[in-house]
Motif scaffolding. Structure first.
Motif, short mmCIF file in Angstrom:
data_model
loop_
_atom_site.label_atom_id
_atom_site.label_comp_id
_atom_site.label_asym_id
_atom_site.label_seq_id
_atom_site.Cartn_x
_atom_site.Cartn_y
_atom_site.Cartn_z
N TYR A 678 9.01 13.09 -14.47
CA TYR A 678 8.51 13.27 -13.11
C TYR A 678 7.50 12.18 -12.77
CZ TYR A 678 10.67 17.91 -12.75
OH TYR A 678 11.56 18.95 -12.68
N ALA A 679 6.62 11.82 -13.73
CA ALA A 679 5.66 10.74 -13.51
C ALA A 679 6.39 9.41 -13.33
CB ALA A 679 4.68 10.66 -14.67
N TRP A 680 7.46 9.21 -14.10
CA TRP A 680 8.27 8.00 -13.98
C TRP A 680 8.87 7.90 -12.57
CZ3 TRP A 680 9.19 3.65 -16.65
CH2 TRP A 680 10.34 2.92 -16.36
N ARG A 681 9.35 9.00 -12.05
CA ARG A 681 9.92 9.00 -10.71
C ARG A 681 8.87 8.60 -9.67
NH1 ARG A 681 11.69 14.15 -10.30
NH2 ARG A 681 9.98 14.86 -8.99
N GLN A 682 7.64 9.07 -9.85
CA GLN A 682 6.57 8.68 -8.94
C GLN A 682 6.38 7.16 -8.97
OE1 GLN A 682 5.88 12.17 -7.45
NE2 GLN A 682 3.80 11.42 -7.62
N ALA A 683 6.37 6.58 -10.19
CA ALA A 683 6.17 5.14 -10.32
C ALA A 683 7.29 4.36 -9.65
CB ALA A 683 6.07 4.76 -11.80
N VAL A 684 8.53 4.82 -9.82
CA VAL A 684 9.67 4.14 -9.20
C VAL A 684 9.52 4.16 -7.68
CG1 VAL A 684 12.17 4.17 -8.90
CG2 VAL A 684 11.19 4.65 -11.14
N PHE A 685 9.08 5.28 -7.14
CA PHE A 685 8.88 5.35 -5.68
C PHE A 685 7.82 4.35 -5.23
CE2 PHE A 685 6.57 6.84 -1.99
CZ PHE A 685 7.59 7.08 -1.08
N TYR A 686 6.68 4.31 -5.91
CA TYR A 686 5.61 3.40 -5.50
C TYR A 686 6.08 1.95 -5.50
CZ TYR A 686 2.73 7.52 -6.58
OH TYR A 686 2.20 8.78 -6.64
N LEU A 687 6.82 1.56 -6.54
CA LEU A 687 7.28 0.17 -6.62
C LEU A 687 8.35 -0.13 -5.57
CD1 LEU A 687 7.45 -0.54 -10.46
CD2 LEU A 687 5.68 -1.15 -8.81
N SER A 688 8.95 0.91 -5.02
CA SER A 688 9.95 0.69 -3.98
C SER A 688 9.32 0.29 -2.65
CB SER A 688 10.79 1.97 -3.78
OG SER A 688 11.48 2.29 -4.96
N LEU A 689 7.99 0.39 -2.56
CA LEU A 689 7.30 0.07 -1.31
C LEU A 689 6.60 -1.28 -1.36
CD1 LEU A 689 5.77 3.58 -0.54
CD2 LEU A 689 7.93 2.63 0.24
N VAL A 690 6.82 -2.05 -2.43
CA VAL A 690 6.20 -3.37 -2.55
C VAL A 690 7.30 -4.43 -2.59
CG1 VAL A 690 4.23 -2.41 -3.79
CG2 VAL A 690 6.15 -3.32 -5.08
N SER A 691 6.89 -5.68 -2.53
CA SER A 691 7.86 -6.78 -2.57
C SER A 691 8.49 -6.88 -3.96
CB SER A 691 7.17 -8.09 -2.22
OG SER A 691 6.25 -8.46 -3.24
N THR A 692 9.62 -7.58 -4.04
CA THR A 692 10.29 -7.76 -5.33
C THR A 692 9.38 -8.48 -6.31
OG1 THR A 692 12.44 -7.85 -4.23
CG2 THR A 692 12.32 -8.71 -6.47
N HIS A 693 8.64 -9.46 -5.84
CA HIS A 693 7.72 -10.19 -6.72
C HIS A 693 6.67 -9.26 -7.29
CE1 HIS A 693 5.16 -13.34 -8.31
NE2 HIS A 693 4.15 -12.83 -7.62
N GLU A 694 6.04 -8.44 -6.44
CA GLU A 694 5.01 -7.50 -6.91
C GLU A 694 5.63 -6.46 -7.84
OE1 GLU A 694 1.86 -7.18 -3.25
OE2 GLU A 694 3.89 -6.42 -2.91
N MET A 695 6.83 -6.06 -7.52
CA MET A 695 7.55 -5.09 -8.35
C MET A 695 7.74 -5.63 -9.77
SD MET A 695 11.37 -3.71 -7.56
CE MET A 695 10.99 -3.63 -5.81
N LEU A 696 8.25 -6.86 -9.87
CA LEU A 696 8.51 -7.46 -11.18
C LEU A 696 7.20 -7.72 -11.93
CD1 LEU A 696 11.38 -9.93 -10.24
CD2 LEU A 696 11.57 -7.76 -11.50
N GLU A 697 6.15 -8.09 -11.20
CA GLU A 697 4.84 -8.30 -11.82
C GLU A 697 4.33 -6.99 -12.43
OE1 GLU A 697 2.58 -10.90 -12.19
OE2 GLU A 697 4.26 -12.22 -11.75
N ALA A 698 4.49 -5.89 -11.71
CA ALA A 698 4.02 -4.60 -12.20
C ALA A 698 4.81 -4.16 -13.43
CB ALA A 698 4.12 -3.55 -11.10
N VAL A 699 6.13 -4.36 -13.40
CA VAL A 699 6.97 -4.00 -14.55
C VAL A 699 6.61 -4.86 -15.75
CG1 VAL A 699 9.33 -3.93 -15.43
CG2 VAL A 699 8.84 -3.12 -13.11
N SER A 700 6.39 -6.14 -15.51
CA SER A 700 6.03 -7.05 -16.60
C SER A 700 4.68 -6.66 -17.22
CB SER A 700 5.98 -8.49 -16.10
OG SER A 700 5.57 -9.38 -17.12
N ALA A 701 3.71 -6.31 -16.37
CA ALA A 701 2.39 -5.91 -16.87
C ALA A 701 2.50 -4.63 -17.69
CB ALA A 701 1.43 -5.71 -15.71
N ALA A 702 3.33 -3.68 -17.23
CA ALA A 702 3.51 -2.44 -17.98
C ALA A 702 4.22 -2.71 -19.30
CB ALA A 702 4.30 -1.44 -17.15
N ARG A 703 5.17 -3.64 -19.26
CA ARG A 703 5.90 -4.00 -20.50
C ARG A 703 4.94 -4.60 -21.51
NH1 ARG A 703 8.83 -4.81 -24.39
NH2 ARG A 703 11.06 -5.26 -24.37
#
Length: 761
Positions: A678-703
């Protein structure tokens, strides 16, 4: 249904008979009595579980006593034996102590005058909504709305003998309108007064303060006997007389101080000393075995701490005496509670730190507690919960640790919106108090898509609606404030049902027709969704078309937009997967696929032929995915967090990582995995509201932050592929519910073998 209720009764009975804390036993005993009454009422058909009017003879607006799980006991909260203040009021008026007589009194000129005074002074409290009924009658009469007053009386008068409608008098309360608190000053005081001494700590304190000094006294007396005399000879008369006094003192202490029982053990040092002393006093010669034990005890005691009176021994005992003299947490809590006596018991505390200062000189003199003694952490924790402050401040202080607690406090804020709809201050104050009381009502277990009782169904609310005005601006402001706070403070948590209800009420007041959907219980799910789920999913379609969310969860938004509306109940037989022991309405065959059909298909359960919690949970989770469980609705309503969306996603990723690490250490991890999904689904929603660049930056930082976790790295890699539009055939959605072994279990660093099944543990 009966199985659940019997299980709760068994749990309460077990606690009531085995728990070491008498207060816990008492509360459990009361809980067992309520469950027993509820089970009996169900068996006698006095209560119909699943209905919004479950108690025969009582309308839906009556506040019922509801147990865990939504089970009504058959009792109304405003019923029960006549209260002490009602009896006192009846005596003051020269009436027999009967509710119907008090009810009649308040309809006389003299009674109405009393109600007018209460309305204007605010010297009343509304604990349950029924407490506002007669006050509303008085306001209507005074305002000239006699038709409304008569309509209200017609609704409540038939129950005036059973239910209390008379007002409850209390001191007028004043506090800033935007301040909230978890505990009132009265509740905080009660919590502090009820603190109990910890048995193990008090046992140790008794050993240090009572039995150690006695052991020193007995040892000293034995050493006197050893000084120039053999232990197996008859002691002098003076020695025997002092020994008898010591034994008498021991008998007295053993009667008074019963926590520590070590001295009663035959092999304990003090027990051996006392037994030897008693033998000598009573003229018995010590056996060779007793002599050996006695010599060993005396030698070991002297070797360990020194001879009583020596500097070595004195230093040890001084340190122990200091520990024994330290006041207990319960003593300090009771002293702190006395500091709250002058506060309004119905309101919070503006400056709780002022009541947690160390013990002052006057308090020390009155209580015997050493001056300067600091208050224990438990006092600070209780007082913090009573802190009256803006909700944002309480969140930052950690007083509000979860979205569930936030939901409990929002009615204190929403009440100001209700009050703002009325120009008359007396009605505004009464309406706000009634609203807060109504929100404290516990929800019923309902089936067949029945709705909980709404505020406007209360007769005393219905008749005042025409006296109010719109409060769209005020409701919008509170809606955005509370919604943003929930997102900022608890980004990884789905909105709890009580908070959803508050937000929905605020949206309605603000004139926003945006549906919010509750979390459904998998164990009572009946296979159907109300139409607001379809409408909520269509809101999500408008917000998330072409987004990461769409790609990750493989959603066809066009299919959502084209969903058919559900049809009205008819004579269709229940589905094979439905649980057989629930009452249910029957539905006509729908025209075209419905929202429910799509959820079943996505859960892979379109032709499931048996009822199960796991199966229901998987279907419900698909409904949450398609509706984003209200996140898209909040965005549509203009509710925006103060933190950036990618920051919320990072916080949600952090919680997912913690939950998965915890799941790897649990024997039954599937509920924790569900929360992580459920927490993962929240994160996916939040990243859906940012640009692709910000999205990939956030995923990379989490990785980078969580790459050491195989589960997290696998999830993030799959999300990155979805972000760039290449989902991959081997990528799997992270879902919480499954009817088979959960695939994420194979990626957790577990120390134990975990059998996979549904999240039903």
């Amino acid at each position: 249904m009966n199985g659940y209720a019997i299980g709760q009764l068994s749990n309460a009975f077990l606690t009531a008979t085995t728990h070491e804390d008498p207060d816990v036993r008492r509360r459990a005993d009361n809980r067992a009595a309520r469950w027993s009454h509820a089970i009996s009422a169900m068996a006698n058909a006095d209560v119909m579980v699943g209905s919004r009017t479950p108690v025969s003879g009582l309308p839906a607006w009556v506040t019922l006593e509801v147990l865990r799980g939504g089970f009504a006991t058959g009792n109304a909260v405003a019923a029960g034996p006549i209260a002490a203040d009602e009896i006192a009021e009846a005596r003051r008026l020269g009436l027999d102590p009967a509710r119907r007589l008090l009810f009649g009194h308040y309809l006389t000129d003299a009674g109405l005058k009393e109600l007018y005074e209460l309305l204007d002074s605010g010297t009343y409290t509304v604990e349950v909504p029924e407490d506002a009924a007669l006050l509303t009658v008085a306001w209507l009469v005074r305002s000239g709305d006699r038709a409304g007053a008569l309509e209200l009386l017609e609704a409540i008068a038939p129950y005036s003998e059973k239910l209390r409608f008379a007002p409850k008098r209390a001191a007028a309360t004043q506090s800033p309108p935007d301040h909230v608190f978890r505990l009132s000053a009265g509740d905080a005081r009660q919590a502090l007064v009820s603190r109990r001494d910890r048995e193990r700590v008090e046992t140790q304190r008794e050993a240090l303060a009572v039995w150690n000094p006695l052991a020193d006294r007995v040892l000293t007396h034995m050493l006197e006997l050893l000084d120039g005399q053999r232990l197996n000879t008859r002691p002098a008369t003076d020695w025997l007389s002092d020994a008898a006094s010591i034994l008498a003192e021991y008998d007295r202490l053993a009667t008074v101080h019963t926590r520590c029982t070590k001295h009663r053990r035959p092999k304990d040092n003090l027990a051996i000393l006392l037994a030897s002393t008693r033998d000598l006093v009573e003229g018995r010669t010590l056996s060779s075995r007793r002599l050996g034990l006695l010599h060993h005890v005396i030698t070991s005691m002297v070797a360990k701490r020194g001879i009583p009176g020596s500097s070595e021994h004195a230093a040890v005992r001084a340190a122990q005496n200091q520990v024994a003299a330290t006041p207990s947490h319960a003593q300090l809590a009771r002293l702190a509670s006395s500091r709250l006596e002058g506060l309004d018991p119905m309101r919070g505390i503006a400056n709780p730190s002022a009541f947690s200062l160390p013990v002052g000189p006057s308090e020390a003199a009155a209580s015997g507690i050493p001056g300067g003694s600091p208050m224990p952490p438990v006092v600070d924790r209780v007082l913090a919960r009573a802190h009256s402050a803006p909700v944002e401040q309480l969140v930052s202080e950690g007083v509000i640790p979860s979205a569930e607690v936030l939901a409990d406090l929002v009615p204190q804020i929403s009440g100001t919106v209700v009050a703002s709809t009325f120009g008359d201050p007396a009605l505004a104050r009464l309406s706000a108090a009634n609203y807060r009381a109504f929100r404290r009502r516990r929800s019923l277990l309902l089936v067949n898509l029945e709705k909980q009782v709404q505020l406007t169904e209360l007769p005393w609310v219905k008749v005042t609606l025409g006296h109010g005005r719109g409060a769209a601006d005020e409701a919008t402001a509170v809606l955005r404030r509370v919604g943003a706070l929930a997102l900022d403070a608890f980004p990884a948590t789905i909105l709890p049902n009580p908070l959803i209800q508050e937000l929905q009420q605020l949206m309605a007041t603000a004139g926003r027709d945006i549906p919010l959907v509750e979390e459904l219980a998998a164990d009572i799910f009946m296979g159907r969704f109300s139409d607001k789920f379809r409408r909520s999913a269509q809101v999500a379609a408008r917000t998330l078309s072409g987004s990461l969310y769409e790609r990750y969860y493989a959603i066809d938004w066009a299919q959502i937009v084209a969903l058919a509306e559900p049809t009205q109940p008819s004579t269709r037989p229940r589905r094979a997967w439905s649980r057989p022991d629930w009452p249910r309405a029957r539905v006509q065959p729908p025209i075209g696929p419905t929202f429910g059909d799509l959820c079943f298909a996505r859960a892979g359960a379109a032709t499931h032929d048996r009822w199960s919690v796991a199966h229901n949970g998987a279907v419900i989770e698909q409904a949450q995915i398609l509706t984003t469980h209200n996140l898209a609705a909040l965005v549509e309503a203009g509710i925006l967090p103060t933190h950036p969306w990618d920051a919320l996603a990072s916080a949600a990723f952090e919680r997912v990582a913690r939950l998965l690490a915890l799941a790897g250490q649990q024997h039954r991890p599937l509920a924790t995995i569900k929360d992580a999904a459920y927490a993962w689904r929240q994160a996916v929603f939040y990243l859906s509201l940012v640009s692709t660049h910000e999205m990939l930056e956030a995923v990379s930082a989490a990785r980078h932050a969580h790459g050491s976790s195989l589960a997290m790295s696998t999830l993030l890699d799959g999300l990155r592929l979805a972000a760039v539009g290449d989902r991959g055939s081997d990528s799997r959605m992270f879902l919480g519910w499954t009817t088979t072994r959960h695939w994420i279990l194979d990626l957790l660093p577990s120390r134990m073998s975990v059998a996979g099944s549904a999240v039903s543990d």
